[in-house]
Scaffold this motif. Sequence first.
Motif, PDB file in Angstrom:
ATOM      1  N   LEU A   5      13.230 -17.682 -35.907  1.00 22.02           N
ATOM      2  CA  LEU A   5      12.949 -17.109 -37.195  1.00 22.02           C
ATOM      3  C   LEU A   5      14.127 -16.451 -37.649  1.00 22.02           C
ATOM      4  CD1 LEU A   5      11.045 -16.153 -39.213  1.00 22.02           C
ATOM      5  CD2 LEU A   5      10.501 -14.047 -37.667  1.00 22.02           C
ATOM      6  N   SER A   6      14.709 -15.753 -36.891  1.00 25.10           N
ATOM      7  CA  SER A   6      16.044 -14.726 -37.319  1.00 25.10           C
ATOM      8  C   SER A   6      17.209 -16.048 -37.939  1.00 25.10           C
ATOM      9  CB  SER A   6      16.474 -13.988 -36.214  1.00 25.10           C
ATOM     10  OG  SER A   6      15.677 -12.955 -35.989  1.00 25.10           O
ATOM     11  N   LEU A   7      17.114 -17.057 -37.314  1.00 21.30           N
ATOM     12  CA  LEU A   7      18.130 -18.136 -37.518  1.00 21.30           C
ATOM     13  C   LEU A   7      17.767 -18.605 -38.831  1.00 21.30           C
ATOM     14  CD1 LEU A   7      20.428 -20.125 -37.100  1.00 21.30           C
ATOM     15  CD2 LEU A   7      18.814 -21.579 -35.958  1.00 21.30           C
ATOM     16  N   LEU A   8      16.416 -19.203 -39.104  1.00 13.91           N
ATOM     17  CA  LEU A   8      15.888 -19.554 -40.410  1.00 13.91           C
ATOM     18  C   LEU A   8      16.010 -18.668 -41.603  1.00 13.91           C
ATOM     19  CD1 LEU A   8      12.841 -21.220 -38.827  1.00 13.91           C
ATOM     20  CD2 LEU A   8      14.500 -22.547 -40.243  1.00 13.91           C
ATOM     21  N   LEU A   9      15.801 -17.378 -41.270  1.00 14.98           N
ATOM     22  CA  LEU A   9      15.975 -16.335 -42.361  1.00 14.98           C
ATOM     23  C   LEU A   9      17.548 -16.179 -42.569  1.00 14.98           C
ATOM     24  CD1 LEU A   9      13.423 -13.707 -41.322  1.00 14.98           C
ATOM     25  CD2 LEU A   9      13.084 -15.298 -42.929  1.00 14.98           C
ATOM     26  N   SER A  10      18.399 -16.281 -41.576  1.00 17.48           N
ATOM     27  CA  SER A  10      19.675 -16.172 -41.975  1.00 17.48           C
ATOM     28  C   SER A  10      20.329 -17.310 -42.810  1.00 17.48           C
ATOM     29  CB  SER A  10      20.480 -16.093 -40.573  1.00 17.48           C
ATOM     30  OG  SER A  10      20.771 -17.225 -39.946  1.00 17.48           O
ATOM     31  N   LEU A  11      19.529 -18.330 -42.628  1.00 14.27           N
ATOM     32  CA  LEU A  11      19.971 -19.660 -43.530  1.00 14.27           C
ATOM     33  C   LEU A  11      19.555 -19.628 -44.663  1.00 14.27           C
ATOM     34  CD1 LEU A  11      19.637 -22.192 -40.296  1.00 14.27           C
ATOM     35  CD2 LEU A  11      21.870 -21.454 -41.465  1.00 14.27           C
ATOM     36  N   GLY A  12      18.725 -18.776 -45.263  1.00 12.28           N
ATOM     37  CA  GLY A  12      18.157 -18.559 -46.343  1.00 12.28           C
ATOM     38  C   GLY A  12      16.609 -19.042 -46.711  1.00 12.28           C
ATOM     39  N   ALA A  13      15.938 -19.382 -45.560  1.00 12.83           N
ATOM     40  CA  ALA A  13      14.566 -19.612 -45.523  1.00 12.83           C
ATOM     41  C   ALA A  13      13.793 -18.461 -46.215  1.00 12.83           C
ATOM     42  CB  ALA A  13      13.874 -20.100 -44.212  1.00 12.83           C
ATOM     43  N   LYS A  14      12.674 -18.626 -47.039  1.00 14.08           N
ATOM     44  CA  LYS A  14      11.944 -17.490 -47.389  1.00 14.08           C
ATOM     45  C   LYS A  14      11.112 -16.978 -46.713  1.00 14.08           C
ATOM     46  CE  LYS A  14      12.161 -19.769 -52.174  1.00 14.08           C
ATOM     47  NZ  LYS A  14      11.064 -20.522 -53.123  1.00 14.08           N
ATOM     48  N   ALA A  15      10.850 -15.557 -46.576  1.00 17.54           N
ATOM     49  CA  ALA A  15      10.054 -14.802 -45.655  1.00 17.54           C
ATOM     50  C   ALA A  15       8.518 -14.790 -46.086  1.00 17.54           C
ATOM     51  CB  ALA A  15      10.536 -13.503 -45.466  1.00 17.54           C
ATOM     52  N   GLY A  16       8.305 -15.039 -47.408  1.00 13.62           N
ATOM     53  CA  GLY A  16       7.006 -14.405 -47.860  1.00 13.62           C
ATOM     54  C   GLY A  16       6.193 -15.713 -48.607  1.00 13.62           C
ATOM     55  N   GLN A  17       6.647 -16.955 -48.197  1.00 14.87           N
ATOM     56  CA  GLN A  17       5.787 -17.975 -48.976  1.00 14.87           C
ATOM     57  C   GLN A  17       4.422 -17.997 -48.433  1.00 14.87           C
ATOM     58  OE1 GLN A  17       7.922 -22.021 -50.019  1.00 14.87           O
ATOM     59  NE2 GLN A  17       8.082 -21.727 -47.798  1.00 14.87           N
ATOM     60  N   THR A  18       3.377 -18.377 -49.476  1.00 16.62           N
ATOM     61  CA  THR A  18       2.116 -18.556 -49.475  1.00 16.62           C
ATOM     62  C   THR A  18       1.854 -19.744 -48.208  1.00 16.62           C
ATOM     63  OG1 THR A  18       1.332 -17.448 -51.131  1.00 16.62           O
ATOM     64  CG2 THR A  18      -0.345 -18.998 -50.083  1.00 16.62           C
ATOM     65  N   THR A  19       1.140 -19.695 -47.159  1.00 17.87           N
ATOM     66  CA  THR A  19       1.119 -20.658 -46.131  1.00 17.87           C
ATOM     67  C   THR A  19      -0.414 -20.723 -45.721  1.00 17.87           C
ATOM     68  OG1 THR A  19       1.793 -19.478 -44.285  1.00 17.87           O
ATOM     69  CG2 THR A  19       3.551 -20.582 -45.638  1.00 17.87           C
ATOM     70  N   SER A  20      -0.678 -21.791 -45.367  1.00 10.26           N
ATOM     71  CA  SER A  20      -1.955 -22.396 -44.378  1.00 10.26           C
ATOM     72  C   SER A  20      -3.160 -22.428 -45.637  1.00 10.26           C
ATOM     73  CB  SER A  20      -2.337 -21.265 -43.298  1.00 10.26           C
ATOM     74  OG  SER A  20      -2.928 -19.967 -43.830  1.00 10.26           O
ATOM     75  N   ARG A  21      -4.236 -22.979 -44.860  1.00  8.59           N
ATOM     76  CA  ARG A  21      -5.476 -22.922 -45.942  1.00  8.59           C
ATOM     77  C   ARG A  21      -6.001 -21.626 -46.088  1.00  8.59           C
ATOM     78  NH1 ARG A  21      -9.428 -26.187 -41.752  1.00  8.59           N
ATOM     79  NH2 ARG A  21      -7.381 -27.142 -41.504  1.00  8.59           N
ATOM     80  N   TYR A  22      -5.645 -20.779 -45.610  1.00 10.90           N
ATOM     81  CA  TYR A  22      -6.194 -19.398 -45.813  1.00 10.90           C
ATOM     82  C   TYR A  22      -5.319 -18.705 -46.807  1.00 10.90           C
ATOM     83  CZ  TYR A  22      -9.057 -20.161 -41.871  1.00 10.90           C
ATOM     84  OH  TYR A  22     -10.013 -20.731 -41.005  1.00 10.90           O
ATOM     85  N   ASP A  23      -4.336 -19.142 -47.495  1.00 12.39           N
ATOM     86  CA  ASP A  23      -3.400 -18.833 -48.400  1.00 12.39           C
ATOM     87  C   ASP A  23      -2.800 -17.454 -47.860  1.00 12.39           C
ATOM     88  OD1 ASP A  23      -4.085 -20.769 -50.126  1.00 12.39           O
ATOM     89  OD2 ASP A  23      -5.657 -19.614 -51.058  1.00 12.39           O
ATOM     90  N   GLY A  24      -2.402 -17.559 -46.742  1.00 11.48           N
ATOM     91  CA  GLY A  24      -1.517 -16.245 -46.087  1.00 11.48           C
ATOM     92  C   GLY A  24      -0.309 -16.379 -46.256  1.00 11.48           C
ATOM     93  N   THR A  25       0.275 -15.658 -45.176  1.00  6.95           N
ATOM     94  CA  THR A  25       2.007 -15.550 -45.116  1.00  6.95           C
ATOM     95  C   THR A  25       2.127 -15.471 -43.750  1.00  6.95           C
ATOM     96  OG1 THR A  25       1.871 -13.197 -44.872  1.00  6.95           O
ATOM     97  CG2 THR A  25       2.217 -14.009 -47.159  1.00  6.95           C
ATOM     98  N   ALA A  26       3.382 -15.584 -43.167  1.00  3.25           N
ATOM     99  CA  ALA A  26       3.746 -15.734 -41.863  1.00  3.25           C
ATOM    100  C   ALA A  26       3.712 -14.404 -41.366  1.00  3.25           C
ATOM    101  CB  ALA A  26       5.550 -16.269 -41.868  1.00  3.25           C
TER     102      ALA A  26
END
Length: 232
Positions: free
Chosen positions: A118-139
């Motif tokens: 997770l930390s690697l992805l965030l350091s590379l610029g991945a978004k922390a707050g996208q709406t995901t899953s069929r429940y319209d949630g977040t990570a």
Amino acid sequence: MVARGIWSAVLAAALGLGVTVGALAQVPPLAAEVLAYEGQHQAAWHGDLPKLKALIASGANLDVRDTRGRTPLHVATYARQREAIKLLAKAGANLDLLEDDRYDAVTIASVADDAATLSLLLSLGAKAGQTTSRYDGTALIAAAHLGHDEVVRRLIAAGAPLDHVNNLHWTAVIESIVLGDGGPRHQRTLAALVDAGANLKLADRQGNTPLQLAKARGYIAMVKLLEAPRAR
């Protein structure tokens, strides 16, 4: 959200919802799929950097999908192949694509309690707050549900939205209570959200506040957290 692949079943009677929250699988590549992988997916899963570099040099599509919509980045995230993730990101792979079940790499790592990836992805610029899953949630909601307290802290530090409400009308705070076990990791999760300033007045669809939900479950430590001066 899902712990190592499977959501907890939530009974309607326990929650007073009148509905049952079904099990939802976050599906990592199965053995048969891995055996069938070729090219970018095969290299990403195995962390085969020389092959991946050769494919990148040849102009291969870095966001190609498998039969479940997973990109090589998704596959590398499931496999915890961090060097492959770095290589794909450097070559221009999209870090924020959703696969068929609407998970991004950040949520995949969060559900797996894989704070390092997770930390690697965030350091590379991945978004922390996208709406995901069929429940319209977040990570963050997924991690709070599962009591992945270190992941929760890292997502908060990355600016994940504290008060996102999913289509069950639950926030990360609420999920840490109603889908947790009231134990130490869920307590630390709730404490992190409280300390970060999460809105503790947001109620569920029946109008129950986090404090009321914690009291109803007999989660004494959580009740104390929610009644503490810092929670007001």
